[in-house]
Design a protein around this motif. Structure first.
Motif, PDB file in Angstrom:
ATOM      1  N   THR A  29       0.850  -1.174   0.000  1.00  0.00           N
ATOM      2  CA  THR A  29       0.000   0.000   0.000  1.00  0.00           C
ATOM      3  C   THR A  29       0.894   1.235   0.000  1.00  0.00           C
ATOM      4  N   ARG A  84       1.088   5.379  -0.107  1.00  0.00           N
ATOM      5  CA  ARG A  84       0.350   6.608   0.104  1.00  0.00           C
ATOM      6  C   ARG A  84       1.319   7.780   0.006  1.00  0.00           C
ATOM      7  N   SER A 131      -5.271  10.485  10.747  1.00  0.00           N
ATOM      8  CA  SER A 131      -5.685   9.113  11.047  1.00  0.00           C
ATOM      9  C   SER A 131      -4.560   8.098  10.912  1.00  0.00           C
ATOM     10  N   ASP A 132      -3.467   8.454  10.270  1.00  0.00           N
ATOM     11  CA  ASP A 132      -2.335   7.543  10.109  1.00  0.00           C
ATOM     12  C   ASP A 132      -1.247   7.935  11.107  1.00  0.00           C
ATOM     13  N   GLU A 133      -0.846   6.987  11.959  1.00  0.00           N
ATOM     14  CA  GLU A 133       0.107   7.274  13.024  1.00  0.00           C
ATOM     15  C   GLU A 133       1.461   7.748  12.481  1.00  0.00           C
ATOM     16  N   THR A 134       1.933   7.141  11.412  1.00  0.00           N
ATOM     17  CA  THR A 134       3.214   7.523  10.818  1.00  0.00           C
ATOM     18  C   THR A 134       3.166   8.964  10.331  1.00  0.00           C
ATOM     19  N   VAL A 192       4.731   6.955   2.002  1.00  0.00           N
ATOM     20  CA  VAL A 192       4.683   5.886   3.000  1.00  0.00           C
ATOM     21  C   VAL A 192       4.254   4.593   2.308  1.00  0.00           C
ATOM     22  N   ASP A 233       3.223   0.741   3.313  1.00  0.00           N
ATOM     23  CA  ASP A 233       2.858  -0.171   4.401  1.00  0.00           C
ATOM     24  C   ASP A 233       3.283   0.379   5.767  1.00  0.00           C
ATOM     25  N   GLY A 234       3.037   1.674   5.976  1.00  0.00           N
ATOM     26  CA  GLY A 234       3.317   2.296   7.262  1.00  0.00           C
ATOM     27  C   GLY A 234       4.752   2.733   7.475  1.00  0.00           C
ATOM     28  N   VAL A 235       5.621   2.553   6.485  1.00  0.00           N
ATOM     29  CA  VAL A 235       7.027   2.910   6.617  1.00  0.00           C
ATOM     30  C   VAL A 235       7.331   4.092   5.694  1.00  0.00           C
ATOM     31  N   THR A 236       7.947   5.129   6.245  1.00  0.00           N
ATOM     32  CA  THR A 236       8.344   6.285   5.447  1.00  0.00           C
ATOM     33  C   THR A 236       9.479   5.888   4.523  1.00  0.00           C
TER      34      THR A 236
END
Length: 138
Positions: A3, A5, A57-60, A77, A79-82
């Motif tokens: 994913t 973003r 809404s996204d913690e990262t 980002v 899968d939640g990783v910058t």
């Protein structure tokens, strides 16, 4: 499939084709994202002006905005990783991040770009998008 973003500064349009100054990076990222979406990649862009909830809404992203602020955007980002800050990834980089490796370049040869470089914060000039100045928005 990963994913992806991309979180952007406040813009009045995402294409970069508005106002007197066309932002080539916005034109390119718009085409690149549409290209990858057409290939089935899970990729989306979020504009701070049009979709502020995505930033909270996204913690990262929330942590990034709290620490760096909008001056560090765009933020990519996976899968939640910058994976990138301060500039948009190229089409080849986005293809690799999306799991569509072996991206063809303009000659049709396979890409071997390897790991994605990280842009240092504060080193890129902010264009301000297509808003601002005497021209106004789209």
């Amino acid at each position: 499939m990963p994913t992806i973003r991309i979180y952007e500064a406040a813009l009045c349009c995402d294409t970069g084709v508005c106002g007197a100054d066309v932002d080539k990076s916005l034109v390119e990222v718009t085409a690149n994202v549409r290209n990858l979406q057409g290939l089935g990649a899970d990729i989306a862009r979020h504009n701070l002006a049009g979709d502020p909830t995505a930033f909270t809404s996204d913690e990262t992203v929330r942590g990034f905005m709290h620490t760096v602020g909008s001056k560090g955007l765009p933020l990519t980002v996976v899968d939640g990783v910058t994976v990138a800050t301060g500039a948009y990834p190229s089409l080849e980089q986005l293809r690799e991040l999306a799991g569509l490796g072996g991206a063809a370049n303009s000659t049709g040869a396979a890409s071997s770009t390897g790991a994605m470089p990280r842009t240092e914060l504060g080193l890129t000039e902010s264009s301000g998008g297509c808003c601002g100045g005497a021209t106004g928005c789209c």
